[in-house]
Every structure is written in C-alpha cells, then in structure tokens.
Write a protein that holds these residues in place. Structure first.
Motif, PDB file in Angstrom:
ATOM      1  N   ILE A 201      -7.165 -14.330  29.373  1.00  0.00           N
ATOM      2  CA  ILE A 201      -6.807 -15.585  29.868  1.00  0.00           C
ATOM      3  C   ILE A 201      -7.746 -16.388  29.292  1.00  0.00           C
ATOM      4  O   ILE A 201      -9.017 -16.399  29.676  1.00  0.00           O
ATOM      5  CB  ILE A 201      -6.647 -15.689  31.588  1.00  0.00           C
ATOM      6  CG1 ILE A 201      -5.648 -14.456  31.924  1.00  0.00           C
ATOM      7  CG2 ILE A 201      -6.198 -17.050  31.780  1.00  0.00           C
ATOM      8  CD1 ILE A 201      -5.768 -14.345  33.429  1.00  0.00           C
ATOM      9  N   PRO A 202      -7.488 -17.874  28.787  1.00  0.00           N
ATOM     10  CA  PRO A 202      -8.451 -18.811  28.409  1.00  0.00           C
ATOM     11  C   PRO A 202      -9.390 -19.096  29.650  1.00  0.00           C
ATOM     12  O   PRO A 202      -8.625 -19.301  30.654  1.00  0.00           O
ATOM     13  CB  PRO A 202      -7.745 -19.687  27.936  1.00  0.00           C
ATOM     14  CG  PRO A 202      -6.444 -19.145  27.185  1.00  0.00           C
ATOM     15  CD  PRO A 202      -6.006 -18.016  28.235  1.00  0.00           C
ATOM     16  N   GLU A 207      -8.280 -20.240  36.883  1.00  0.00           N
ATOM     17  CA  GLU A 207      -7.962 -20.403  38.204  1.00  0.00           C
ATOM     18  C   GLU A 207      -6.540 -20.864  38.240  1.00  0.00           C
ATOM     19  O   GLU A 207      -6.013 -20.459  39.508  1.00  0.00           O
ATOM     20  CB  GLU A 207      -8.942 -21.914  38.506  1.00  0.00           C
ATOM     21  CG  GLU A 207      -8.532 -22.039  39.935  1.00  0.00           C
ATOM     22  CD  GLU A 207      -9.504 -23.552  40.352  1.00  0.00           C
ATOM     23  OE1 GLU A 207      -9.294 -23.830  41.466  1.00  0.00           O
ATOM     24  OE2 GLU A 207     -10.246 -24.075  39.499  1.00  0.00           O
ATOM     25  N   SER A 208      -5.861 -21.552  37.344  1.00  0.00           N
ATOM     26  CA  SER A 208      -4.354 -21.557  37.570  1.00  0.00           C
ATOM     27  C   SER A 208      -3.545 -20.729  37.735  1.00  0.00           C
ATOM     28  O   SER A 208      -2.536 -20.383  38.418  1.00  0.00           O
ATOM     29  CB  SER A 208      -3.779 -22.730  36.716  1.00  0.00           C
ATOM     30  OG  SER A 208      -4.031 -22.436  35.450  1.00  0.00           O
ATOM     31  N   SER A 246     -15.878 -16.013  35.434  1.00  0.00           N
ATOM     32  CA  SER A 246     -17.060 -17.027  35.596  1.00  0.00           C
ATOM     33  C   SER A 246     -17.415 -16.779  37.214  1.00  0.00           C
ATOM     34  O   SER A 246     -16.554 -16.473  38.014  1.00  0.00           O
ATOM     35  CB  SER A 246     -16.663 -18.157  35.349  1.00  0.00           C
ATOM     36  OG  SER A 246     -15.736 -18.910  36.219  1.00  0.00           O
ATOM     37  N   LEU A 247     -18.793 -17.225  37.409  1.00  0.00           N
ATOM     38  CA  LEU A 247     -19.260 -17.366  38.643  1.00  0.00           C
ATOM     39  C   LEU A 247     -18.389 -18.027  39.690  1.00  0.00           C
ATOM     40  O   LEU A 247     -18.138 -18.006  40.783  1.00  0.00           O
ATOM     41  CB  LEU A 247     -20.615 -17.654  38.468  1.00  0.00           C
ATOM     42  CG  LEU A 247     -21.542 -16.772  37.860  1.00  0.00           C
ATOM     43  CD1 LEU A 247     -22.929 -17.408  37.800  1.00  0.00           C
ATOM     44  CD2 LEU A 247     -21.722 -15.567  38.893  1.00  0.00           C
TER      45      LEU A 247
END
Length: 450
Positions: A201-202, A207-208, A246-247
C-alpha cells in the motif's frame, strides 16, 4: 469451554445432570422438549444428551437431523425404556452412545470424556486434511521434519484463543498459509478474514485503507468508506509485512489493540471494533525497536504469541518433499513427464541453502519444466547454471525474476558456457536448434528496441 446440550423432559433429572456436569467444568444448557430447541445453534455444542421419549416426539428420530447440522456433534441417547432394538436403532442413526436410566453418573462421565477424545481426534484429522488442501491451493507443503511437526503442535494449542499472534520468518517460508490455517480453526472461522499487505500500500494511503474515511475528508473522497479494521469486525485481520508501517500508523494501530476503537479520517467519533490481529514480518522487530523504527509498546502488544517459521536450510530433510510436490504439480500443468534428477544433481539441490525458501524451490522446479526436456535425466551440469552465485543470498537473482527473464538468462548463460555453439547449447537445454535461434532473435530484437 466445553459445551453440552441436555434435552430432558424430567426437570428433576435434568437439574441433577446439569449440576453434576457443571462441577466437572462443562458449560451446560437444558431444554425440556424438541420444540424449545428450534432456534438454538447446534454448532455451539459438542455433545447432546437427548431423552429418547420426549413430550413432542422421539429423540432418536432427531439424531440424523442434529448431525446434519453439526457433523461433529456427539449425540448420547438416554432412556428408561431401553432395549437392544432401541440401542441398535440409535447407533445406526448416528448416536455416539446409549445410556439407560437411572443414569449412572460415573458411566455418564466416562462416555462424555470418551466423546471428547473422539472430537479432538476428528479435529486433528480435519486440520491435517486442511493442510493438504491448503498446500495444493497455496503452493505450500508443511513438510515432515521434526521442527515443523513441533511447530504445528504449538500452533494447534493457540488456535482457538483470541490472543494476538506475530508470525515471523524469512520471505517464502509460508507465513500467510499458517495464518489461513489458524483462521480456519479459530473461534472466528465463520467471521470476516481480511488480508492486508502493508508493504504493497502506498504510504499516503495506508491510514485510509486501514481505518477508512468520511465523505469530504480529502480531495476525491466523494463518499464514506470503511477501512480494513471495520470490515474485519468480529473476525480476523492479517497484517502482512507489518514492519513496513510508519511510526505514525503504528501509533494508531496501537490504539486499536489497546482500546478496540478506530477513527476514520475526517471523523470526530470513534468506532468500536472486535478484531483478532495476526501480524507477520520477515524483519527482526526487536532490532527494529532498538533502531527506533518500530514502537516497543506495539511490539509487545503484537508479540503475545510468536510463531517463528524456520527457513528451509534449517530443515533440509523437507527439501525433497517440496521438490516432489512441485514436480507433480508442474508435470500436470505442462503435460510433461515428471523430472528425474541424477544423484549428483539431487545432492546439489539438498546442499543448496535456498535463500528464497519454498517460493524459490517452486520457481526452480517450474523453470526446469519450461526449459528442459523432462524425458531426459536432469544432471548436475544442466542445473549448475542456476546456482552460479554459490549460495550467496545477496547475489542470488532468480527468486525475484519473472519466468521470461529467467529463461533468457539461462539460455544466454548456457550459450556462453558453450562458447557460442548453438547446437551444443540447444542440446544441453533440451530444445530444438530452431527454437533456440527463434529465442536469440527475439532477444536481439528486444535489445534493439531499448
């Protein structure tokens, strides 16, 4: 919890049985006639103690109906009018056993324990059957090495819990197949099973994808959309390659694990979700924590139970099993004879480290079918071109190449080996000289277009 259903019209007898079984740590539900069980789910029970004569029918006449709904349900018939004919009819109808009244509680307990032993055996057989079926679908064989048998034993112990799982292991060892196996036999098996490849996933869409968004949350959000966690509610979500997150996303994932809530992008309210999380990675997350790339609190939340799948080089006795499995598969796919390896060729394969693990073995066997005439014995000299880099994982290219790229590389390397002699090259590859010439012209044309 072990669940027992009692259907007994004598309320006093039913009360005694319920009290006795609950003391033995069984969960017991009692009903007094057949009509009252019409809306219950028989799949919630392991054993049914059924009175033969009930106010609205014979319990023996319902045995087949019960088993049709739940094939693993053990039906024990109870009767004060029992004779040999009743017992034979009950057993032929599929009853597990037949007990005369007044009920001998010691005898009843023995029958129930025996029934649970059979249930466990049936579950184990079902799991083994599933492994075979999944092997065929997913290009994955479990192997017969002791290390893998021990691993399956551990997995079977945690399968029915709701604990979060972290599955670790190198690329190609079969982490997703283990996840499917766990899901198939978990309490959530009938609920959603959502797979997310975090690496695919890019970053700006992660998040989405995971948590969803509301209409108008950003340009292009023309309508609200639920995320993967909402879709997995009541079920299981598999987060593959979780080490790639990502964090920022890790902190949002931590909130889901701690509070059981998610918040869509653009929303001002939280949504409750009940999801079992199974994560997988080929990274060493403990090292990533030390480097500051992975949150320590998230690691401990995920790592309740760790299933580490060993690479094939640590269980070399499984290598011939995988080779044979893919040999049969691709012989059928390409309508060719099964590959026969010479002794020195097989020794080479057994001693190779297979850095791409099972996936690399699969690719290797398939390209043999594509490139060689499998009516001939495949010798060490035929396949040595595939292992030029002598087990150096960082230099080994084939596991990440397409089959067309592999074919081209093998043909050109073989041509180089025979110093440009096309006749010898074609013979070594098991293809016609005409086919070789066609392939070489094709490569020249492609080179000219670059």
């Amino acid at each position: 919890m072990k669940n027992i259903l009692i259907i007994e019209d004598d309320k006093n007898s039913a009360k005694i049985l319920k009290k006795f079984l609950e003391k033995k740590n069984y969960k017991v539900d009692v009903y007094y006639d057949l009509k009252s069980i019409q809306n219950i789910n028989l799949n919630d029970y392991d054993i049914a103690l059924v009175d033969m004569i009930l106010p609205d029918g014979k319990g023996t006449e319902k045995i087949k109906d019960f088993i049709k709904i739940n094939p693993y349900l053990k039906v024990v018939i109870m009767t004060g009018f029992g004779d040999v004919q009743d017992a034979v009819y009950s057993m032929k109808s599929g009853a597990f056993d037949f007990i005369k009244k007044p009920i001998d509680l010691k005898r009843l307990f023995f029958v129930i324990e025996k029934a649970y032993e059979e249930i466990e055996l049936e579950k184990e057989n079902l799991k083994l059957k599933y492994i075979v079926q999944e092997s065929i679908k997913e290009d994955f064989v479990i192997g017969q090495s002791e290390i893998m048998r021990n691993l399956i034993e551990i997995v079977n112990k945690v399968i029915e819990t709701d604990a979060n799982l972290l599955i670790t292991g190198e690329t190609g060892v079969g982490k997703e197949v283990f996840t499917r196996y766990i899901q198939r036999f978990s309490k959530r098996k009938e609920k959603p099973f959502i797979i997310v490849n975090c690496a695919a996933i890019p970053k700006d869409l992660v998040e989405s994808e995971l948590f969803g968004y509301e209409k108008g949350a950003f340009t292009g959000a023309e309508k609200s959309k639920p995320g993967k966690f909402e879709l997995a509610d009541q079920g299981t979500i598999f987060l593959d390659e979780i080490g790639e997150l990502s964090l920022e996303i890790q902190s949002k994932l931590l909130r889901v694990l701690e509070n059981g809530t998610i918040e869509r992008i653009g929303a001002n309210r939280e949504i409750k979700v009940d999801v079992r999380v199974i994560a997988a990675t080929n990274r060493n997350l403990e090292e990533e924590v030390k480097k500051g790339n992975f949150r320590m609190d998230l690691f401990y939340r995920l790592n309740v139970i760790n299933i580490n799948i060993p690479p094939i080089r640590e269980r070399r006795e499984d290598i011939p099993i995988f080779i044979e499995f893919f040999n049969k598969r691709y012989a059928k796919k390409y309508n060719k004879s099964e590959i026969r390896f010479s002794k020195d060729a097989m020794n080479m394969l057994l001693n190779y480290n297979w850095p791409g693990n099972i996936r690399e073995i699969r690719n290797f066997v398939e390209k043999i079918f594509i490139i060689f005439d499998t009516n001939k014995i495949i010798k060490k000299s035929d396949i040595s071109v595939f292992f030029i880099n002598n087990n150096k994982k960082e230099d080994f290219e084939y596991s990440s190449m397409t089959l067309d790229e592999i074919e081209k590389k093998v043909i050109l390397n073989t041509l180089k080996k025979y110093e440009g002699n096309k006749t010898k090259t074609a013979k070594a590859l098991g293809i016609s000289l005409r086919t070789l010439q066609y392939k070489l012209k094709k490569y020249e044309k492609l080179q000219g277009e670059i």
